[in-house]
Design a protein around this motif. Structure first.
Motif, mmCIF file in Angstrom:
data_model
loop_
_atom_site.group_PDB
_atom_site.id
_atom_site.type_symbol
_atom_site.label_atom_id
_atom_site.label_comp_id
_atom_site.label_asym_id
_atom_site.label_seq_id
_atom_site.Cartn_x
_atom_site.Cartn_y
_atom_site.Cartn_z
ATOM 1 N N VAL A 86 0.823 -1.036 -0.067
ATOM 2 C CA VAL A 86 -0.119 0.068 0.008
ATOM 3 C C VAL A 86 0.996 1.196 0.109
ATOM 4 N N PRO A 87 0.989 1.902 -1.027
ATOM 5 C CA PRO A 87 1.671 3.177 -1.325
ATOM 6 C C PRO A 87 1.248 4.369 -0.299
ATOM 7 N N GLY A 88 1.852 5.356 -0.410
ATOM 8 C CA GLY A 88 1.757 6.627 0.583
ATOM 9 C C GLY A 88 0.392 7.151 0.371
ATOM 10 N N TRP A 89 -0.534 7.463 1.122
ATOM 11 C CA TRP A 89 -1.621 8.090 1.073
ATOM 12 C C TRP A 89 -1.498 9.722 1.313
ATOM 13 N N ALA A 90 -1.818 10.502 0.356
ATOM 14 C CA ALA A 90 -1.375 11.874 0.154
ATOM 15 C C ALA A 90 -2.050 12.731 1.053
ATOM 16 N N ASP A 91 -3.470 12.724 1.213
ATOM 17 C CA ASP A 91 -4.084 13.477 2.123
ATOM 18 C C ASP A 91 -4.493 12.901 3.433
ATOM 19 N N ILE A 92 -3.647 12.816 4.585
ATOM 20 C CA ILE A 92 -3.940 12.485 5.928
ATOM 21 C C ILE A 92 -4.990 12.774 6.554
ATOM 22 N N ASN A 93 -5.519 14.031 6.223
ATOM 23 C CA ASN A 93 -6.730 14.514 6.893
ATOM 24 C C ASN A 93 -7.965 13.972 6.378
ATOM 25 N N GLU A 94 -8.014 13.215 5.283
ATOM 26 C CA GLU A 94 -9.049 12.472 4.660
ATOM 27 C C GLU A 94 -9.055 11.254 4.882
ATOM 28 N N ASP A 95 -10.154 10.533 5.312
ATOM 29 C CA ASP A 95 -10.258 9.098 5.428
ATOM 30 C C ASP A 95 -9.936 8.405 4.094
ATOM 31 N N PRO A 96 -8.929 7.590 4.032
ATOM 32 C CA PRO A 96 -8.891 6.709 2.866
ATOM 33 C C PRO A 96 -10.181 6.101 2.372
ATOM 34 N N PRO A 97 -10.408 5.719 1.152
ATOM 35 C CA PRO A 97 -11.513 5.320 0.542
ATOM 36 C C PRO A 97 -12.067 3.752 1.202
ATOM 37 N N THR A 98 -13.356 3.684 1.392
ATOM 38 C CA THR A 98 -13.614 2.625 1.940
ATOM 39 C C THR A 98 -13.393 1.163 1.018
#
Length: 335
Positions: A86-98
């Protein structure tokens, strides 16, 4: 290398190990994806055969900044892979997609080994895979990860964390360290070192090494230990001391220790022990030399000393390591 990971690796067979799925969706970091894709998708069958079969899984198309890519499969395909990255999630202020979170969780429940790169740890945490486990992420986001997921033990001071079936790395360059660590678990240190040489990156940085928060990693040949480190590696069979290293570097023992901490993230003696263990691993994989001979060649002194340090560091005795990670292409010869 953790004991859990070593024994997990010992239980695997090569056909089970070669499927790697990269889990992607809009809003992920392309650098970490590129690192993993470079390591696992480049044809390395001249080094070890079979090599990995890497696929990209996600909705179509996926946007990475200004780039669009077409995944090979949907996210449901993650459950068929042995390893999921799982690569980096750009916007950590947003929940990753369900759908991404659910697919990663389902893959782990199906038996996949799951690894996050950089802020990909937020996806693993959302899936509950880090509950009760130690994990890491980019140091700048470690506090946010710990605050949002208090059930996760976040360590901001290491390059990567290996929990066996769940792994996590710090940011950017540490993603490469974790990918090479996975190769080392599956194929042994000799193969991982060969891949690192192909990629022109350091062959091994231990997961416990510091992230260098305040001091950037030095450019090659541009730090105070640039000449000393290769000199020491060529003399691992000798009983080197801190005073020996300081004398060769033309500095005091105190200055040497300070520079070692800055450059390597550890002490001179711990760095020496790590190099001795790495050399022992390579000799166990590529020669038929006995334990006493390897102990002498690596500066461990006696077979008993080698066994004690090796077992404590790697997690298994040298003989067990040799049986597991011995290269198929081993060409036995004297040390």
């Amino acid at each position: 290398m953790s004991q859990t990971s070593v024994w997990n690796a010992m239980a695997r067979t090569i056909p089970d190990m070669n499927t790697v799925a990269l889990a992607v969706t809009d809003g992920m970091l392309h650098f970490e994806l590129s690192v993993a894709y470079e390591v696992f998708s480049t044809d390395m069958t001249d080094v070890v055969d079979p090599w990995y079969s890497a696929v990209v899984c996600g909705p179509a198309p996926v946007r990475f900044g200004r780039f669009l890519i077409e995944p090979d499969h949907g996210l449901d395909h993650l459950s068929t892979a042995h390893t999921v990255i799982v690569p980096g999630w750009a916007d950590i202020n947003e929940d990753p997609p369900t759908d991404l979170v659910d697919a990663v969780r389902a893959a782990h429940e199906a038996g996949a080994r799951v690894a996050s790169l950089c802020t990909g740890a937020f996806v693993l945490a959302a899936a509950g895979l880090l509950d009760g486990r130690r994990a890491t992420t980019h140091w700048a986001h470690a506090r946010a990860l710990a605050a949002r997921y208090p059930q996760v033990t976040v360590d901001p001071d290491v390059l990567y964390v290996d929990n066996g079936s769940v792994l996590s790395s710090a940011g950017k360059a540490a993603a490469m360290d974790l990918c090479l660590h996975l190769v080392r678990l599956d194929h042994g240190s000799s193969i991982a070192n060969s891949i690192a040489r192909r990629l022109v990156v350091p062959p091994h940085r231990d997961g416990g090494q510091a992230q260098f928060v305040t001091t950037p990693a030095p450019a090659p040949k541009n730090h105070p230990l640039a000449e000393l480190l290769p000199w020491a590696i060529e003399r691992l069979d000798q009983p080197l001391t801190v005073e020996d290293l300081a004398r060769q570097a033309r500095m005091s023992s105190r200055s040497l220790s300070r520079h070692f901490r800055s450059v390597t993230g550890t002490t001179p003696l711990q760095w020496l022990l790590t190099q001795r263990i790495l050399h022992a691993q390579e000799l166990l994989e590529t020669t038929d030399s006995g334990i006493e001979t390897i102990a002498a060649a690596t500066g461990m002194g006696t077979g008993a000393s080698l066994r004690r340090h090796f077992h404590r560091t790697v997690g298994v005795p040298p003989d067990a390591y040799r049986r597991t990670f011995r290269s198929k292409a081993c060409s036995a010869g004297p040390v």
